[in-house]
Write an enzyme that holds these catalytic residues in place. Structure first.
Site, PDB file in Angstrom:
ATOM      1  N   CYS A  80       0.833  -1.204   0.000  1.00 56.68           N
ATOM      2  CA  CYS A  80       0.000   0.000   0.000  1.00 56.68           C
ATOM      3  C   CYS A  80       0.878   1.268   0.000  1.00 56.68           C
ATOM      4  CB  CYS A  80      -0.977  -0.058   1.161  1.00 56.68           C
ATOM      5  SG  CYS A  80      -2.448   0.898   0.845  1.00 56.68           S
ATOM      6  N   HIS A 180      -3.468  -4.791   1.740  1.00 53.08           N
ATOM      7  CA  HIS A 180      -2.860  -5.043   3.058  1.00 53.08           C
ATOM      8  C   HIS A 180      -2.855  -6.539   3.382  1.00 53.08           C
ATOM      9  CE1 HIS A 180      -2.473  -1.026   5.101  1.00 53.08           C
ATOM     10  NE2 HIS A 180      -3.184  -0.675   4.048  1.00 53.08           N
ATOM     11  N   GLU A 182      -1.295  -8.129   5.488  1.00 55.38           N
ATOM     12  CA  GLU A 182      -1.091  -8.436   6.911  1.00 55.38           C
ATOM     13  C   GLU A 182      -2.427  -8.474   7.656  1.00 55.38           C
ATOM     14  OE1 GLU A 182      -0.780  -5.634   5.468  1.00 55.38           O
ATOM     15  OE2 GLU A 182      -1.221  -3.957   6.810  1.00 55.38           O
TER      16      GLU A 182
HETATM   17  N1  GLN Z   1      -3.686   6.427   0.605  1.00 56.89           N
HETATM   18  C1  GLN Z   1      -2.459   6.199   1.331  1.00 56.89           C
HETATM   19  C2  GLN Z   1      -1.327   7.015   0.760  1.00 56.89           C
HETATM   20  O1  GLN Z   1      -1.438   7.528  -0.303  1.00 56.89           O
HETATM   21  C3  GLN Z   1      -2.083   4.745   1.335  1.00 56.89           C
HETATM   22  C4  GLN Z   1      -3.117   3.959   2.082  1.00 56.89           C
HETATM   23  C5  GLN Z   1      -2.618   2.752   2.769  1.00 56.89           C
HETATM   24  O2  GLN Z   1      -1.413   2.524   2.894  1.00 56.89           O
HETATM   25  N2  GLN Z   1      -3.517   1.983   3.277  1.00 56.89           N
HETATM   26  O3  GLN Z   1      -0.322   7.168   1.397  1.00 56.89           O
END
Ligand code: GLN
Length: 198
Positions: A80, A180, A182
């Site tokens: 992410c 995610h 995890e």
């Molecule tokens: N939207 C977040 C970002 O741009 C990332 C979201 C996440 O890691 N769950 O940093």
């Protein structure tokens, strides 16, 4: 000596990664300072808020050592926000580590559907699956997730949404997942990363 994996622990969902790694029986340490990188066999960059993690990584002088270790072959997995930090191209704005030949798009799924869960078919996970898991979809949790808009040559797409949006990819020692892994109790992505790191 056993292997030791680091989880960048500046902000975001690092505890969950540490717990999954420990549940798999491997030593896992929280990385906050350059000295915590010493002797690692792999590094996870968790989800969270990429701007915040990036600023803290600069402030704590972690960017150069992580980049150098990754270039020397250290397995690094960005989930992410971590994937955004790994990417060479993030559209507007400056990439942080700029290691992986992908174009990452922040908050790619917009506001109204900014969090969702879905099952992904990930044949690559068969490498680390036990018989009962083989071919079984991976339940993925997307939280204001980025997407991978494009991958360069030498980058393997390992998971896509039904509309073709790329949400996981691998380039040699680098792994990126937009969701995610995890969260949700399926440890196959963590096992896949440990397998890469061997
Ligand atoms: N939207 C977040 C970002 O741009 C990332 C979201 C996440 O890691 N769950 O940093």
């Amino acid at each position: 000596m056993g292997k030791k994996y680091g989880v960048l622990a500046l902000q975001g969902a690092f505890i969950e990664h540490v717990q999954v790694l420990r549940s798999l029986g491997v030593e896992s340490v929280e990385v906050r300072l350059p000295k915590h990188l010493r002797g690692l066999d792999g590094l996870v960059i968790p989800g969270g808020e990429s701007t915040t993690i990036g600023k803290l990584a600069v402030a704590y002088k972690l960017v150069e050592p992580i980049r150098r270790m990754a270039e020397e072959g250290l397995p690094v997995w960005g989930t992410c926000a971590g994937m955004i930090l790994l990417a060479k191209d993030i559209g507007q704005g400056r990439p942080l580590l700029g290691l992986m030949d992908i174009v990452a798009k922040r908050n790619a799924f917009g506001r109204q559907v900014d969090s969702f869960e879905t099952d992904l078919l990930v044949p690559e996970l068969d490498e680390v699956s036990i018989a009962e898991e083989r071919g079984y979809p991976f339940h993925a949790v997307f939280i204001r997730a980025p997407s991978i808009e494009r991958v360069g040559n030498g980058v393997l797409e390992i998971a896509c949404l039904p509309d073709g949006t790329i949400v996981a990819a691998r380039q040699d020692n680098l792994l990126a997942t937009a969701f995610h892994p995890e969260l949700g109790g399926d440890t196959r992505f963590h096992r896949y990363f440990l397998h890469m790191a061997r």
